[in-house]
Design an enzyme around this catalytic site. Structure first.
Site, short mmCIF file in Angstrom:
data_model
loop_
_atom_site.label_atom_id
_atom_site.label_comp_id
_atom_site.label_asym_id
_atom_site.label_seq_id
_atom_site.Cartn_x
_atom_site.Cartn_y
_atom_site.Cartn_z
N ARG A 1 0.87 -1.19 0.00
CA ARG A 1 0.00 0.00 0.00
C ARG A 1 0.89 1.23 0.00
O ARG A 1 2.12 1.10 0.02
CB ARG A 1 -0.89 -0.01 1.24
CG ARG A 1 -0.07 -0.01 2.53
CD ARG A 1 -0.90 0.13 3.76
NE ARG A 1 -0.03 0.07 4.94
CZ ARG A 1 -0.41 0.25 6.17
NH1 ARG A 1 -1.67 0.52 6.43
NH2 ARG A 1 0.45 0.18 7.16
N ASN B 1 -4.23 7.81 3.34
CA ASN B 1 -3.67 7.33 4.60
C ASN B 1 -2.17 7.56 4.59
O ASN B 1 -1.47 7.17 3.65
CB ASN B 1 -3.94 5.84 4.78
CG ASN B 1 -3.66 5.37 6.19
OD1 ASN B 1 -4.32 5.79 7.13
ND2 ASN B 1 -2.65 4.53 6.35
N GLU B 2 -1.69 8.23 5.62
CA GLU B 2 -0.24 8.38 5.85
C GLU B 2 0.53 8.62 4.55
O GLU B 2 1.38 7.83 4.15
CB GLU B 2 0.31 7.15 6.56
CG GLU B 2 -0.24 7.01 7.96
CD GLU B 2 0.46 5.93 8.79
OE1 GLU B 2 1.04 5.02 8.21
OE2 GLU B 2 0.43 6.05 10.03
N CYS C 1 8.20 9.03 -5.93
CA CYS C 1 8.18 8.24 -7.16
C CYS C 1 9.11 8.92 -8.16
O CYS C 1 9.17 10.15 -8.22
CB CYS C 1 6.75 8.18 -7.70
SG CYS C 1 6.63 7.42 -9.33
N CYS D 1 9.22 8.14 -11.61
CA CYS D 1 8.83 7.78 -12.98
C CYS D 1 8.99 9.00 -13.90
O CYS D 1 9.29 10.10 -13.44
CB CYS D 1 7.39 7.28 -13.00
SG CYS D 1 6.19 8.60 -12.80
N CYS E 1 6.95 12.01 -12.98
CA CYS E 1 7.48 12.75 -11.83
C CYS E 1 8.72 13.54 -12.23
O CYS E 1 8.93 14.67 -11.77
CB CYS E 1 7.77 11.79 -10.67
SG CYS E 1 6.25 11.15 -9.93
N GLU F 1 -4.53 7.59 15.14
CA GLU F 1 -4.27 6.16 15.40
C GLU F 1 -3.38 6.04 16.62
O GLU F 1 -2.45 6.85 16.82
CB GLU F 1 -3.53 5.51 14.23
CG GLU F 1 -4.32 5.38 12.96
CD GLU F 1 -3.50 4.70 11.86
OE1 GLU F 1 -2.53 3.98 12.18
OE2 GLU F 1 -3.82 4.90 10.68
N GLU G 1 -1.49 -7.79 9.61
CA GLU G 1 -1.81 -7.06 10.84
C GLU G 1 -2.71 -7.86 11.79
O GLU G 1 -3.32 -7.29 12.68
CB GLU G 1 -2.42 -5.71 10.48
CG GLU G 1 -1.34 -4.79 9.95
CD GLU G 1 -1.79 -3.38 9.62
OE1 GLU G 1 -2.97 -3.20 9.30
OE2 GLU G 1 -0.94 -2.48 9.67
N LYS G 2 -2.72 -9.18 11.61
CA LYS G 2 -3.65 -9.95 12.44
C LYS G 2 -3.26 -9.98 13.91
O LYS G 2 -4.09 -10.29 14.76
CB LYS G 2 -3.83 -11.37 11.89
CG LYS G 2 -2.59 -12.22 11.78
CD LYS G 2 -2.97 -13.56 11.15
CE LYS G 2 -1.77 -14.45 10.89
NZ LYS G 2 -0.87 -13.89 9.85
N PHE G 3 -2.00 -9.64 14.22
CA PHE G 3 -1.62 -9.62 15.64
C PHE G 3 -1.39 -8.20 16.16
O PHE G 3 -0.86 -8.01 17.24
CB PHE G 3 -0.39 -10.51 15.88
CG PHE G 3 -0.64 -11.94 15.49
CD1 PHE G 3 -1.71 -12.63 16.04
CD2 PHE G 3 0.16 -12.57 14.57
CE1 PHE G 3 -1.98 -13.94 15.66
CE2 PHE G 3 -0.09 -13.89 14.19
CZ PHE G 3 -1.16 -14.58 14.74
C1 GAL Z 1 -0.27 2.90 10.51
C2 GAL Z 1 -1.28 2.70 9.39
C3 GAL Z 1 -2.38 1.75 9.79
C4 GAL Z 1 -1.81 0.53 10.45
C5 GAL Z 1 -0.93 0.94 11.60
C6 GAL Z 1 -0.32 -0.20 12.35
O1 GAL Z 1 0.94 3.36 10.04
O2 GAL Z 1 -1.86 3.92 9.02
O3 GAL Z 1 -3.14 1.41 8.66
O4 GAL Z 1 -1.07 -0.20 9.52
O5 GAL Z 1 0.11 1.73 11.13
O6 GAL Z 1 0.48 0.26 13.42
#
Ligand code: GAL
Length: 679
Positions: A114, A152-153, A158, A160, A163, A316, A364-366
């Protein structure tokens, strides 16, 4: 913004990814139940939902999102709705490979991961515009919609052809002529002058890395190009929903907890309505004390609050541990409440998590979340989230209130980039951001509020401005500092200040005249030390260690406050003060340990009357911060240590969480936080 300003609650909740659970209706139903129980009220939706929203090109599915928005609304929750550009569906990369990034080594990246799209790609911009417009049209009037979370973040670059083309146009606009560009980049060095614009290409390990002016311009271009992409993302959203504020989540630099380095957030902050950031400290790590880490968090909170001079959001955080530190330790009991309240104390109007529910699969399951795989509410983490939620309800009156400060620390991205690039001095000990945080530490230890601002900020409201290591400084900023001191301000600067201009070209003919006037000194040389090298200085009859950097100064009108004790410069001034206009300018020529900064700032704080007016006898591990509601402060008293602490304050108060009266002597258990108001 009115919609947002009318929301009385502090925001508690976080990233909710129901698109991962659409085949699990019982889980989605359980989510609503648990949300109520957890005292949460706000969820960010759709951050990575592009493949659920548009599974194949032009085929849109919003029904699932309609339902979630309605369900959340029905139980009184608000939604921060994301645009999905942070990750794109596979059909897009397959059909339009131009959306994929090209790295600095000119390799085209493959689909995957991503945060890896090209900011210049016309197709990516077109696809983003389509989906963003649809989201704004469909949900713009939805009563749950509180705010937009754009992408997101943002980060990365880039290389290319699109750019490169944009970079060259950016340079043409900036410099006007190749002569001006070659002058600014010191072109003749290694025969690196350009005779055609088309010869210019972005820095690369396979090509150019030694032209520092170019590196700096590339970083500036990347910030501008990212902002340009962001402005493109929001253009329809702004038109269709002018009343809904816009944010995008900023970051800190990974585990070091220094300001994010890849983008100049001073510039970016001007484009968002509300600044939000993602904070993941490694609590309980094995290399620093809890209060060391907490003060770094405080520094970034203060910087991000000060950039817009308004409350910010924590977009977050984790209620337990993350999944990307080398060791992902869970927060000890009490630390979740403490760390959440710390952000609010520094000006956050939220505590939001990544994420609401732990994923079942993939990387990211954990990662810590409010709801664990056990799907229960009677576990410790959930209960601590609940505790934070009910605490936030009790103190919601602080929402929207600001905290002022009389002390500013200057922080500058251009300077950080240029200093990082500088070859010479001591490579490993430059530590610009960390040095700012070390100076900040004195004020944090003594509960003195600080704003962290850039050299462009209006300085007139501060009684003290601390500007460590401004290696890159423009003539305009020098004049700005001069005006500040002349008008009665008090300025502190250090070694490695005033060496290059905005193009990373060294100032000629000695230290700039204006700096000489302000500080009443000249800089002759800067010595750098091996870790085993030490010198000392004597200040107030006490001896302090000198390490890493030592500028050798020649005194003009300045008065010496301390002298070097050893080496060939023994006896020369190490710390000076100069009366300039109505103010005073201090210069710290060498790097020292924290004990010197403690002694030095102690003198300035008592001289300029800057001490905290509530705390009588504090403790370095107990941080006291306040938010001011029209002259009525709410105090956050936070014990960032593993032992019981006592501090003394001037007033009796009431604990807003327990409604109990609190005397002038405050006892705090390990990790305890009290939120107090004077009776
Ligand atoms: C951030 C991100 C989230 C998630 C999180 C995990 O950097 O925006 O989507 O991945 O980290 O800590």
């Amino acid at each position: 913004m009115t919609n947002y300003l009318k929301e009385p609650r502090l925001l508690h909740g976080g990233d909710y990814n129901p698109d991962q659970w659409l085949d699990y209706p019982d889980i989605l139903a359980k989510d609503l139940e648990l949300m109520k129980e957890s005292h949460t009220n706000t969820f960010s939706l759709g951050i990575f939902a592009w493949s659920a929203l548009e599974p194949t090109e032009g085929e849109f599915h919003f029904e699932w999102l309609d339902k979630i928005m309605d369900d959340l609304h029905q139980q009184g929750c608000r939604v921060i709705l994301a645009t999905p550009s942070g990750a794109r569906p596979a059909w897009m990369s397959q059909k339009y490979p131009e959306v994929l990034r090209t790295n600095a080594a000119r390799q085209k990246m493959l689909h995957g991961g991503r945060h890896n799209h090209c900011f210049s790609s016309p197709i990516y911009r077109e696809k983003v515009a389509i989906i963003n417009k649809k989201l704004a049209e469909r949900y713009g009037e939805h009563p749950a919609l509180l705010m937009w979370h754009i992408s997101n973040e943002y980060g990365g670059d880039c290389h290319c052809e699109y750019c490169q083309e944009n970079f060259r146009s950016w340079l043409q606009k900036k410099y006007g002529s190749l002569k001006a560009l070659n002058d600014a980049w010191w072109g003749p060095f290694w025969s690196h002058a350009f005779s055609e614009w088309s010869q210019i290409a972005s820095p690369s390990p396979l090509g150019e890395t030694a032209v520092h002016g170019m590196n700096l311009d590339w970083r500036r271009f990347v910030t501008d190009q990212t902002i340009d992409f962001f402005e493109h993302e929001i253009s329809d959203i702004r038109k269709l929903t002018p009343d809904i504020p816009i944010t995008t989540n900023f970051m800190a630099d990974t585990m070091d907890l220094i300001p994010f380095q890849a983008l100049d957030y001073e510039k970016f902050a001007k484009h968002v309505d509300i600044l939000s950031w993602d904070c993941y400290p490694a609590w309980h790590n094995d290399w620093e004390l809890t209060d060391d880490l907490a003060s770094k968090v405080g520094f970034i909170d203060d910087l991000y609050r000060s950039l817009k001079q308004q409350p910010f959001l924590i977009m977050e955080s984790t209620p337990s541990g993350v999944n990307w530190h080398p060791v992902n330790k869970t927060k000890r009991p009490g630390v979740h409440l403490l760390s959440s309240m710390q952000h609010i104390a520094h000006g956050s109007d939220s505590n939001l998590y990544f994420q609401w529910r732990k994923s079942r699969g993939s990387s990211e399951k954990f990662h810590g979340a409010v709801v664990d795989h056990d799907n229960r509410s009677d576990n410790r983490v959930f209960q601590e989230v609940r505790e934070v939620g009910s605490a936030m309800e009790k103190i919601q009156a602080v929402k929207g209130s600001y905290k002022d400060a009389k002390v500013a620390i200057l922080y500058d991205w251009d300077n950080s980039w240029a200093l990082d690039d500088a070859q010479g001095f001591a490579q490993r000990t430059k530590r610009y951001s960390q040095t700012c945080q070390e100076h900040y530490r004195y004020f944090w230890n003594h509960d003195i509020p600080v704003e962290v601002v850039t050299p462009n900020a209006n300085l007139s409201k501060y009684d003290l401005v601390v500007a460590p290591m401004l290696y890159l400084i423009t003539e305009k900023s020098i004049q700005h500092l001069s005006d500040y001191v002349q008008a009665g301000g008090h300025l502190v600067s250090t070694y490695m200040t005033g060496i290059v201009n905005e193009n990373d070209l060294v100032y000629l003919n000695g230290w700039p005249d204006k700096l000489q006037e302000i500080f009443g000194i000249e800089i002759e040389e800067t010595d750098t030390y091996y870790p085993s090298d030490k010198n000392t200085l004597v200040f107030d009859n006490r001896s302090f260690t000198v390490k890493d950097y030592a500028s050798l100064i020649k005194r003009g009108n300045a008065r010496a406050l301390a002298y070097y004790q050893e080496d060939f410069y023994a006896g020369r001034a190490a710390i000076t003060v100069n009366h300039y206009g109505k103010g005073e300018a201090y210069f710290i020529a060498p790097r020292t340990d924290a004990d010197f900064l403690e002694a030095f700032y102690q003198e300035l704080v008592s001289k300029y009357d800057l001490s905290n007016s509530f705390v009588l006898v504090g403790d370095p591990s107990v941080s006291v911060q306040s938010r001011d509601r029209n002259g009525r402060p709410t105090f956050f008293v936070m014990n960032f240590s593993e032992t019981t602490k006592t501090i003394q304050v001037r007033n009796e108060t009431v604990d807003l969480l327990t409604e109990k009266p609190i005397g002038k002597e405050i006892h705090l258990s390990p990790y305890e936080v009290l939120i107090l108001e004077v009776k």
